[in-house]
Design a protein around this motif. Sequence first.
Motif, PDB file in Angstrom:
ATOM      1  N   VAL A 115       0.842  -1.196   0.000  1.00 54.15           N
ATOM      2  CA  VAL A 115       0.000   0.000   0.000  1.00 54.15           C
ATOM      3  C   VAL A 115       0.878   1.247   0.000  1.00 54.15           C
ATOM      4  O   VAL A 115       2.052   1.211   0.373  1.00 54.15           O
ATOM      5  CB  VAL A 115      -0.939   0.029   1.228  1.00 54.15           C
ATOM      6  CG1 VAL A 115      -1.941  -1.105   1.182  1.00 54.15           C
ATOM      7  CG2 VAL A 115      -0.141  -0.004   2.528  1.00 54.15           C
ATOM      8  N   LEU A 116       0.285   2.356  -0.419  1.00 53.83           N
ATOM      9  CA  LEU A 116       0.963   3.654  -0.412  1.00 53.83           C
ATOM     10  C   LEU A 116      -0.027   4.711   0.054  1.00 53.83           C
ATOM     11  O   LEU A 116      -1.133   4.797  -0.482  1.00 53.83           O
ATOM     12  CB  LEU A 116       1.483   4.007  -1.805  1.00 53.83           C
ATOM     13  CG  LEU A 116       2.041   5.432  -1.968  1.00 53.83           C
ATOM     14  CD1 LEU A 116       3.320   5.608  -1.152  1.00 53.83           C
ATOM     15  CD2 LEU A 116       2.296   5.746  -3.439  1.00 53.83           C
ATOM     16  N   THR A 117       0.378   5.519   1.026  1.00 51.98           N
ATOM     17  CA  THR A 117      -0.460   6.612   1.491  1.00 51.98           C
ATOM     18  C   THR A 117      -0.074   7.886   0.757  1.00 51.98           C
ATOM     19  O   THR A 117       1.066   8.335   0.835  1.00 51.98           O
ATOM     20  CB  THR A 117      -0.314   6.816   3.012  1.00 51.98           C
ATOM     21  OG1 THR A 117      -0.673   5.603   3.680  1.00 51.98           O
ATOM     22  CG2 THR A 117      -1.225   7.930   3.492  1.00 51.98           C
ATOM     23  N   VAL A 118      -1.019   8.467   0.054  1.00 50.47           N
ATOM     24  CA  VAL A 118      -0.775   9.681  -0.734  1.00 50.47           C
ATOM     25  C   VAL A 118      -1.133  10.876   0.140  1.00 50.47           C
ATOM     26  O   VAL A 118      -2.199  11.491  -0.013  1.00 50.47           O
ATOM     27  CB  VAL A 118      -1.608   9.675  -2.033  1.00 50.47           C
ATOM     28  CG1 VAL A 118      -1.232  10.858  -2.921  1.00 50.47           C
ATOM     29  CG2 VAL A 118      -1.404   8.367  -2.783  1.00 50.47           C
ATOM     30  N   ASN A 119      -0.232  11.213   1.076  1.00 48.13           N
ATOM     31  CA  ASN A 119      -0.547  12.292   2.005  1.00 48.13           C
ATOM     32  C   ASN A 119       0.414  13.471   1.936  1.00 48.13           C
ATOM     33  O   ASN A 119       0.204  14.462   2.624  1.00 48.13           O
ATOM     34  CB  ASN A 119      -0.618  11.760   3.444  1.00 48.13           C
ATOM     35  CG  ASN A 119       0.668  11.066   3.873  1.00 48.13           C
ATOM     36  OD1 ASN A 119       1.656  11.058   3.144  1.00 48.13           O
ATOM     37  ND2 ASN A 119       0.658  10.479   5.065  1.00 48.13           N
ATOM     38  N   HIS A 120       1.481  13.386   1.155  1.00 50.28           N
ATOM     39  CA  HIS A 120       2.370  14.531   0.961  1.00 50.28           C
ATOM     40  C   HIS A 120       1.722  15.448  -0.080  1.00 50.28           C
ATOM     41  O   HIS A 120       1.332  14.989  -1.161  1.00 50.28           O
ATOM     42  CB  HIS A 120       3.741  14.052   0.478  1.00 50.28           C
ATOM     43  CG  HIS A 120       4.797  15.114   0.520  1.00 50.28           C
ATOM     44  ND1 HIS A 120       4.759  16.236  -0.277  1.00 50.28           N
ATOM     45  CD2 HIS A 120       5.948  15.225   1.260  1.00 50.28           C
ATOM     46  CE1 HIS A 120       5.825  16.987  -0.039  1.00 50.28           C
ATOM     47  NE2 HIS A 120       6.550  16.393   0.899  1.00 50.28           N
ATOM     48  N   PRO A 121       1.569  16.738   0.197  1.00 53.85           N
ATOM     49  CA  PRO A 121       0.865  17.623  -0.747  1.00 53.85           C
ATOM     50  C   PRO A 121       1.483  17.666  -2.140  1.00 53.85           C
ATOM     51  O   PRO A 121       0.769  17.763  -3.135  1.00 53.85           O
ATOM     52  CB  PRO A 121       0.919  18.989  -0.066  1.00 53.85           C
ATOM     53  CG  PRO A 121       1.989  18.885   0.971  1.00 53.85           C
ATOM     54  CD  PRO A 121       2.007  17.457   1.409  1.00 53.85           C
ATOM     55  N   LEU A 123       3.222  15.166  -3.612  1.00 52.92           N
ATOM     56  CA  LEU A 123       2.890  13.901  -4.264  1.00 52.92           C
ATOM     57  C   LEU A 123       1.435  13.899  -4.694  1.00 52.92           C
ATOM     58  O   LEU A 123       1.093  13.410  -5.783  1.00 52.92           O
ATOM     59  CB  LEU A 123       3.170  12.734  -3.310  1.00 52.92           C
ATOM     60  CG  LEU A 123       2.895  11.336  -3.869  1.00 52.92           C
ATOM     61  CD1 LEU A 123       3.760  11.059  -5.098  1.00 52.92           C
ATOM     62  CD2 LEU A 123       3.137  10.266  -2.799  1.00 52.92           C
ATOM     63  N   CYS A 124       0.565  14.439  -3.870  1.00 52.22           N
ATOM     64  CA  CYS A 124      -0.846  14.541  -4.210  1.00 52.22           C
ATOM     65  C   CYS A 124      -1.026  15.346  -5.493  1.00 52.22           C
ATOM     66  O   CYS A 124      -1.794  14.957  -6.383  1.00 52.22           O
ATOM     67  CB  CYS A 124      -1.598  15.193  -3.057  1.00 52.22           C
ATOM     68  SG  CYS A 124      -3.368  15.373  -3.327  1.00 52.22           S
ATOM     69  N   SER A 125      -0.309  16.442  -5.635  1.00 51.90           N
ATOM     70  CA  SER A 125      -0.405  17.270  -6.837  1.00 51.90           C
ATOM     71  C   SER A 125       0.088  16.524  -8.069  1.00 51.90           C
ATOM     72  O   SER A 125      -0.511  16.611  -9.147  1.00 51.90           O
ATOM     73  CB  SER A 125       0.400  18.560  -6.652  1.00 51.90           C
ATOM     74  OG  SER A 125      -0.131  19.348  -5.613  1.00 51.90           O
ATOM     75  N   LEU A 126       1.193  15.765  -7.920  1.00 50.60           N
ATOM     76  CA  LEU A 126       1.708  14.998  -9.054  1.00 50.60           C
ATOM     77  C   LEU A 126       0.732  13.901  -9.456  1.00 50.60           C
ATOM     78  O   LEU A 126       0.552  13.629 -10.652  1.00 50.60           O
ATOM     79  CB  LEU A 126       3.059  14.383  -8.707  1.00 50.60           C
ATOM     80  CG  LEU A 126       4.241  15.343  -8.527  1.00 50.60           C
ATOM     81  CD1 LEU A 126       5.532  14.554  -8.350  1.00 50.60           C
ATOM     82  CD2 LEU A 126       4.370  16.299  -9.692  1.00 50.60           C
TER      83      LEU A 126
END
Length: 370
Positions: A115-121, A123-126
Amino acid sequence: MSARRTQKLIVLLIVLAILYFFAQNNYLNEDATDPSHEVNNNQQPGSQNSIPSENLCGKTIELPRFPAENVDQNRQIFFVETNVQPKPRGRTICALESAIRIGKMPVKVFFRSSVLTVNHPALCSLVKEFYPHKLSFYTTAIEELFERSPLQGITKRLQWNHPLFLLQLSDLMRAVMLYKYGGFYLDQDVLTLRDLTGIRNSIVTDNITSVPSETCKPMTEERTNLLNQGTMHFDKENPFLLEYLRILNATYRHGMRWIDPGPVTMHLAAQKFLGRRNALSTPLSTPDLTIVPSFVFRLLTLAMTPPPPPMFDVNENGSYFEDYVRCSYVFHLTGLKTKGALVTGNPRHDVYSYFGPKVCPTAISHLKMF
C-alpha cells in the motif's frame, strides 16, 4: 455477581481490548502504513485503478503488481523503494517530478509495501496531474521479481536482518527490473536535467573527475574500477546485464561490503563481457554496453575527498551550477551528508533551490517538507 462471572467478564474485556489494539495499529497487515486513511480495495492486480486521481489524495491505496504485458518496454523510468513502510520525502518527490517533466518517459515506482499513502501535498499534486499514464505505482514480491532470472532462489541467501540489507536488495532489484522489462533506473536522489529518450544501454563511472569540452566531448580519459548504478539504462534481456546477474548470483555471500554487489561486481562483469583485464576507461561504447564519462550522469557527494564543488554554498548568480552540469543529463546528489544538507529556497545558496523551480516546481513549492 459471582466471582466466576466476574472473572469471565474481565477476560472478555481483555480480549476485546487486545482486538481493538490490533485493529487500531493494523497489526493484521504488516505492510500498512497509516490506518487512519481509507484503503482502496477495488484495485485490480496488474493495473492502475480507474478511480479519478484527484480522489486518491489523502488515502491509502492498494498497489497492483507490475503488468506482465509491459507496453513501455525499454522506454520507462524505474524508481525503487525498499522500505516496507514508504514515506516519500520532498527530495524523492522532486526526483520523480523531474523525471516525468524532463525525462520524457513514463515513471514507474516499485514498493515492497502493498500500500501507499498519498498524504504529501506535492505527491498529491503529481498524482492529480500525471497518474496513471505518466506516473504509476506498483508492489512487488521479491521472490516473484527474481523468478525467471539468474537471481531466482537468491532470496534464501539474503541477510534480511543485516544493516546493509536494504542497500544490497536495491542493487539486486534494479538490475533484475531492467533485465526483465528494459528502461532507465534512477536513484531517489537523482535530478533529471535533460530528455533521456536518446540514451541506451549506458552506465557511468563512479568518479567526478571528467571535465567536458565546449562541445560536451570528453577532454581526458577516465579510468575506473567501479561502475555507479544510481543512473543506468539497459534494454530488456541485455546480454551484459545477463552476465552481471550470473556473476552476482555466483559470488553473492554473507558479509559482503555494501559496494560489492553493485559497483564492484558491475565492473567485474563489464571486464568479462568486454574481454578486458585492467581497469576500464571512458569513453567506451558497444551496442550492448556504453560507459559514459562522469559528466554525463554527474555525481556529487559532500563526503568526497578532496571536497567537491560548493553545491551547498554561496553562489552569487547560479552560473557555477549551470556550468557544472551544462553537459549533464542527470545530477546525482548522493551520500548521507548530502541528503542532510540544508535546502533554503535561496537559488544562490544550494543546488536544490537553484534547479528545483526548473525541474521539480511542485515539490520545491513545499519547501518546509523538503
